[in-house]
Scaffold this motif. Structure first.
Motif, PDB file in Angstrom:
ATOM      1  N   PRO A  73       0.809  -1.221   0.000  1.00 36.33           N
ATOM      2  CA  PRO A  73       0.000   0.000   0.000  1.00 36.33           C
ATOM      3  C   PRO A  73       0.844   1.274   0.000  1.00 36.33           C
ATOM      4  CG  PRO A  73      -0.750  -1.507   1.717  1.00 36.33           C
ATOM      5  CD  PRO A  73       0.493  -2.075   1.132  1.00 36.33           C
ATOM      6  N   LEU A  74       2.000   1.230   0.642  1.00 33.91           N
ATOM      7  CA  LEU A  74       2.877   2.403   0.640  1.00 33.91           C
ATOM      8  C   LEU A  74       3.400   2.695  -0.762  1.00 33.91           C
ATOM      9  CD1 LEU A  74       4.880   1.794   3.930  1.00 33.91           C
ATOM     10  CD2 LEU A  74       3.157   3.570   3.507  1.00 33.91           C
ATOM     11  N   ARG A  75       3.778   1.645  -1.485  1.00 29.74           N
ATOM     12  CA  ARG A  75       4.239   1.839  -2.860  1.00 29.74           C
ATOM     13  C   ARG A  75       3.113   2.399  -3.733  1.00 29.74           C
ATOM     14  NH1 ARG A  75       7.010  -2.628  -1.194  1.00 29.74           N
ATOM     15  NH2 ARG A  75       5.516  -4.139  -1.987  1.00 29.74           N
ATOM     16  N   ALA A  76       1.903   1.915  -3.543  1.00 23.10           N
ATOM     17  CA  ALA A  76       0.760   2.425  -4.305  1.00 23.10           C
ATOM     18  C   ALA A  76       0.486   3.883  -3.950  1.00 23.10           C
ATOM     19  CB  ALA A  76      -0.470   1.570  -4.028  1.00 23.10           C
ATOM     20  N   LEU A  77       0.637   4.231  -2.692  1.00 20.69           N
ATOM     21  CA  LEU A  77       0.441   5.604  -2.241  1.00 20.69           C
ATOM     22  C   LEU A  77       1.409   6.541  -2.947  1.00 20.69           C
ATOM     23  CD1 LEU A  77      -0.875   7.347   0.310  1.00 20.69           C
ATOM     24  CD2 LEU A  77       1.464   7.144   1.095  1.00 20.69           C
ATOM     25  N   ILE A  78       2.685   6.191  -2.944  1.00 21.78           N
ATOM     26  CA  ILE A  78       3.693   7.037  -3.577  1.00 21.78           C
ATOM     27  C   ILE A  78       3.497   7.093  -5.091  1.00 21.78           C
ATOM     28  CG2 ILE A  78       6.176   7.327  -3.973  1.00 21.78           C
ATOM     29  CD1 ILE A  78       5.152   8.071  -1.139  1.00 21.78           C
ATOM     30  N   ALA A  79       3.155   5.978  -5.699  1.00 22.24           N
ATOM     31  CA  ALA A  79       2.912   5.972  -7.146  1.00 22.24           C
ATOM     32  C   ALA A  79       1.709   6.848  -7.493  1.00 22.24           C
ATOM     33  CB  ALA A  79       2.705   4.544  -7.637  1.00 22.24           C
ATOM     34  N   GLY A  80       0.696   6.848  -6.637  1.00 21.24           N
ATOM     35  CA  GLY A  80      -0.507   7.645  -6.882  1.00 21.24           C
ATOM     36  C   GLY A  80      -0.262   9.142  -6.839  1.00 21.24           C
ATOM     37  N   VAL A  81       0.732   9.552  -6.076  1.00 21.65           N
ATOM     38  CA  VAL A  81       1.062  10.971  -5.966  1.00 21.65           C
ATOM     39  C   VAL A  81       1.432  11.559  -7.320  1.00 21.65           C
ATOM     40  CG1 VAL A  81       2.834  12.522  -5.023  1.00 21.65           C
ATOM     41  CG2 VAL A  81       1.717  10.881  -3.537  1.00 21.65           C
ATOM     42  N   ALA A  82       2.078  10.760  -8.148  1.00 19.34           N
ATOM     43  CA  ALA A  82       2.526  11.247  -9.454  1.00 19.34           C
ATOM     44  C   ALA A  82       1.364  11.479 -10.418  1.00 19.34           C
ATOM     45  CB  ALA A  82       3.506  10.253 -10.070  1.00 19.34           C
ATOM     46  N   HIS A  83       0.202  10.928 -10.125  1.00 23.48           N
ATOM     47  CA  HIS A  83      -0.915  10.988 -11.066  1.00 23.48           C
ATOM     48  C   HIS A  83      -2.068  11.875 -10.619  1.00 23.48           C
ATOM     49  CE1 HIS A  83       1.013   7.840 -13.332  1.00 23.48           C
ATOM     50  NE2 HIS A  83       1.101   7.119 -12.250  1.00 23.48           N
ATOM     51  N   ASP A  84      -2.027  12.355  -9.379  1.00 22.83           N
ATOM     52  CA  ASP A  84      -3.170  13.107  -8.854  1.00 22.83           C
ATOM     53  C   ASP A  84      -2.663  14.254  -7.983  1.00 22.83           C
ATOM     54  OD1 ASP A  84      -5.399  13.996  -7.380  1.00 22.83           O
ATOM     55  OD2 ASP A  84      -6.310  12.010  -7.347  1.00 22.83           O
ATOM     56  N   ASP A  85      -2.820  15.468  -8.476  1.00 27.01           N
ATOM     57  CA  ASP A  85      -2.308  16.636  -7.757  1.00 27.01           C
ATOM     58  C   ASP A  85      -2.970  16.819  -6.395  1.00 27.01           C
ATOM     59  OD1 ASP A  85      -0.557  17.215  -9.811  1.00 27.01           O
ATOM     60  OD2 ASP A  85      -1.861  18.716 -10.742  1.00 27.01           O
ATOM     61  N   ALA A  86      -4.271  16.601  -6.317  1.00 30.11           N
ATOM     62  CA  ALA A  86      -4.972  16.765  -5.036  1.00 30.11           C
ATOM     63  C   ALA A  86      -4.485  15.735  -4.028  1.00 30.11           C
ATOM     64  CB  ALA A  86      -6.477  16.653  -5.238  1.00 30.11           C
ATOM     65  N   PHE A  87      -4.264  14.531  -4.484  1.00 27.96           N
ATOM     66  CA  PHE A  87      -3.744  13.471  -3.617  1.00 27.96           C
ATOM     67  C   PHE A  87      -2.324  13.813  -3.173  1.00 27.96           C
ATOM     68  CE2 PHE A  87      -1.944   9.087  -3.119  1.00 27.96           C
ATOM     69  CZ  PHE A  87      -2.651   8.774  -1.965  1.00 27.96           C
ATOM     70  N   ALA A  88      -1.536  14.376  -4.084  1.00 29.55           N
ATOM     71  CA  ALA A  88      -0.166  14.769  -3.752  1.00 29.55           C
ATOM     72  C   ALA A  88      -0.149  15.816  -2.642  1.00 29.55           C
ATOM     73  CB  ALA A  88       0.543  15.308  -4.999  1.00 29.55           C
ATOM     74  N   VAL A  89      -1.081  16.743  -2.663  1.00 25.48           N
ATOM     75  CA  VAL A  89      -1.166  17.755  -1.613  1.00 25.48           C
ATOM     76  C   VAL A  89      -1.456  17.097  -0.265  1.00 25.48           C
ATOM     77  CG1 VAL A  89      -2.518  19.720  -0.762  1.00 25.48           C
ATOM     78  CG2 VAL A  89      -1.804  19.642  -3.157  1.00 25.48           C
ATOM     79  N   LEU A  90      -2.372  16.141  -0.246  1.00 23.57           N
ATOM     80  CA  LEU A  90      -2.695  15.443   1.006  1.00 23.57           C
ATOM     81  C   LEU A  90      -1.487  14.685   1.548  1.00 23.57           C
ATOM     82  CD1 LEU A  90      -6.245  14.033   0.172  1.00 23.57           C
ATOM     83  CD2 LEU A  90      -5.685  15.927   1.712  1.00 23.57           C
TER      84      LEU A  90
END
Length: 102
Positions: A16-33
């Motif tokens: 889940p941590l790897r998925a979290l970090i990978a998701g940051v690259a694709h979603d600006d709002a998620f990256a802010v969180l």
């Protein structure tokens, strides 16, 4: 550092941590969180523990180094970092113990 590596190496917690970090690259709002969480839970707490005038900068620099290690090892799987034993990474990436003179 051992705790960090142990967490990311664990199959149940690391995925889940790897998925979290990978998701940051694709979603600006998620990256802010994620950024806010890292600033609060890692940089802020570490800065409080370090103390001093430049504690926040030093804590931020240390977290940047850890983030680079995480991306290099777990997302990019860049060698030789990806295949090193955790103990070897700890030895290479942390300062040696200080000698105390009596």
């Amino acid at each position: 550092m051992r705790g960090l590596l142990s967490l990311w190496e664990d199959p149940e917690q690391g995925a889940p941590l790897r998925a979290l970090i990978a998701g940051v690259a694709h979603d600006d709002a998620f990256a802010v969180l994620v950024k806010e969480m890292i600033e609060r839970e890692m940089v802020g707490k570490l800065a409080d523990r370090i103390g001093g005038a430049d504690a926040r900068q030093r804590a931020g620099a240390f977290c940047a180094q850890l983030a680079g290690l995480i991306v290099t090892r777990y997302l990019l799987r860049l060698e030789p970092i990806a295949s090193m034993a955790p103990d070897e990474l700890v030895r290479l990436c942390t300062p040696p113990p200080r000698l105390t003179l009596r």
